[in-house]
Design an enzyme around this catalytic site. Sequence first.
Site, PDB file in Angstrom:
ATOM      1  N   PRO A  90       0.808  -1.225   0.000  1.00 26.03           N
ATOM      2  CA  PRO A  90       0.000   0.000   0.000  1.00 26.03           C
ATOM      3  C   PRO A  90       0.839   1.272   0.000  1.00 26.03           C
ATOM      4  O   PRO A  90       0.318   2.359  -0.257  1.00 26.03           O
ATOM      5  CB  PRO A  90      -0.844  -0.118   1.280  1.00 26.03           C
ATOM      6  CG  PRO A  90      -0.145  -1.112   2.130  1.00 26.03           C
ATOM      7  CD  PRO A  90       0.557  -2.042   1.209  1.00 26.03           C
ATOM      8  N   GLU A 117       1.573  -7.886   9.093  1.00 21.13           N
ATOM      9  CA  GLU A 117       1.699  -6.447   9.293  1.00 21.13           C
ATOM     10  C   GLU A 117       2.545  -5.770   8.224  1.00 21.13           C
ATOM     11  O   GLU A 117       2.328  -4.628   7.869  1.00 21.13           O
ATOM     12  CB  GLU A 117       2.296  -6.170  10.676  1.00 21.13           C
ATOM     13  CG  GLU A 117       2.391  -4.693  11.040  1.00 21.13           C
ATOM     14  CD  GLU A 117       1.037  -4.033  11.156  1.00 21.13           C
ATOM     15  OE1 GLU A 117       0.981  -2.789  11.057  1.00 21.13           O
ATOM     16  OE2 GLU A 117       0.028  -4.743  11.352  1.00 21.13           O
ATOM     17  N   ARG A 155      -2.403  -9.136 -21.079  1.00 20.20           N
ATOM     18  CA  ARG A 155      -3.277  -8.813 -22.212  1.00 20.20           C
ATOM     19  C   ARG A 155      -2.605  -7.881 -23.217  1.00 20.20           C
ATOM     20  O   ARG A 155      -3.070  -7.749 -24.352  1.00 20.20           O
ATOM     21  CB  ARG A 155      -4.602  -8.219 -21.723  1.00 20.20           C
ATOM     22  CG  ARG A 155      -4.458  -6.865 -21.065  1.00 20.20           C
ATOM     23  CD  ARG A 155      -5.748  -6.416 -20.408  1.00 20.20           C
ATOM     24  NE  ARG A 155      -6.852  -6.392 -21.360  1.00 20.20           N
ATOM     25  CZ  ARG A 155      -7.083  -5.398 -22.208  1.00 20.20           C
ATOM     26  NH1 ARG A 155      -6.260  -4.356 -22.235  1.00 20.20           N
ATOM     27  NH2 ARG A 155      -8.096  -5.425 -23.027  1.00 20.20           N
ATOM     28  N   ASP A 170      -7.970   0.908 -25.525  1.00 23.39           N
ATOM     29  CA  ASP A 170      -8.574   0.805 -24.200  1.00 23.39           C
ATOM     30  C   ASP A 170      -8.601   2.154 -23.503  1.00 23.39           C
ATOM     31  O   ASP A 170      -7.809   3.053 -23.804  1.00 23.39           O
ATOM     32  CB  ASP A 170      -7.766  -0.162 -23.319  1.00 23.39           C
ATOM     33  CG  ASP A 170      -8.010  -1.607 -23.689  1.00 23.39           C
ATOM     34  OD1 ASP A 170      -9.059  -1.898 -24.274  1.00 23.39           O
ATOM     35  OD2 ASP A 170      -7.138  -2.439 -23.400  1.00 23.39           O
TER      36      ASP A 170
END
Length: 249
Positions: A90, A117, A155, A170
């Site tokens: 994160p 953690e 992809r 896209d």
Amino acid sequence: MKIDVLSLFPEMFTGVFGSSILRKAEEKQAVSYNVVNFREFSESKHGTVDDYPYGGGAGMVLKAQPIFSAVEHLQQQCESKKPRVILLCPQGERYDQKKAEELATEEHLIFICGHYEGYDERIREHLVTDEISLGDYVLTGGELGAMVIIDSVVRLLPGVLGNEDSPVKDSYSSGLLEHPHYTRPHDFRGYKVPETLMSGNHKKIDEWRMKESLKRTYTRRPDLLEHMQLTEQEKKWLDEIKKESDLLQ
């Protein structure tokens, strides 16, 4: 491309790698997948991969040794240049289409999926090349994030999608959100396909699609337009879109 994934829960990847485009990509030999349980590289007789943090605190921290050993084992098997080692975290850089396109040019990617953690900081400092986050939220582990990134990268590999233009057009690939799409029937419950798309005039169709991409981007993600290099015609269309939007407010 060769993709290795380090995870304590390798069974999570079975359905993902064995389905849809990811499976077809491997069948076409555009990519190969290898999921490794890094617990197998622990030097502890109990297969320990985590421990309490120095200084105290909540949660457990993934030890450096099993992950270092697992990555070094995979690197020794690599015949090409040194692979990119990606830490799902994160605290990493926010993932986007530009990053997917960058990773799609590599020959070998190694993903580290953590739990608990966090990671021993020496993993970040001395082993990984990239730290990536999907967004400003926290998941139980890095597995789901790795699946998302792998799907978005694979992809883009040559020959994976049936239509080579698909990834180019896209959303985000051009910097804009993609224009609306329609298919048969022309009239569904009174809702009709825009006549321009039925005209057969490819120049007008291309113009309609660009205008709709600009409109959709302006109304949904105006931040994407802040650094876009638009042509004079596109700037004119965008001004018209802004005026129309102001009148509706």
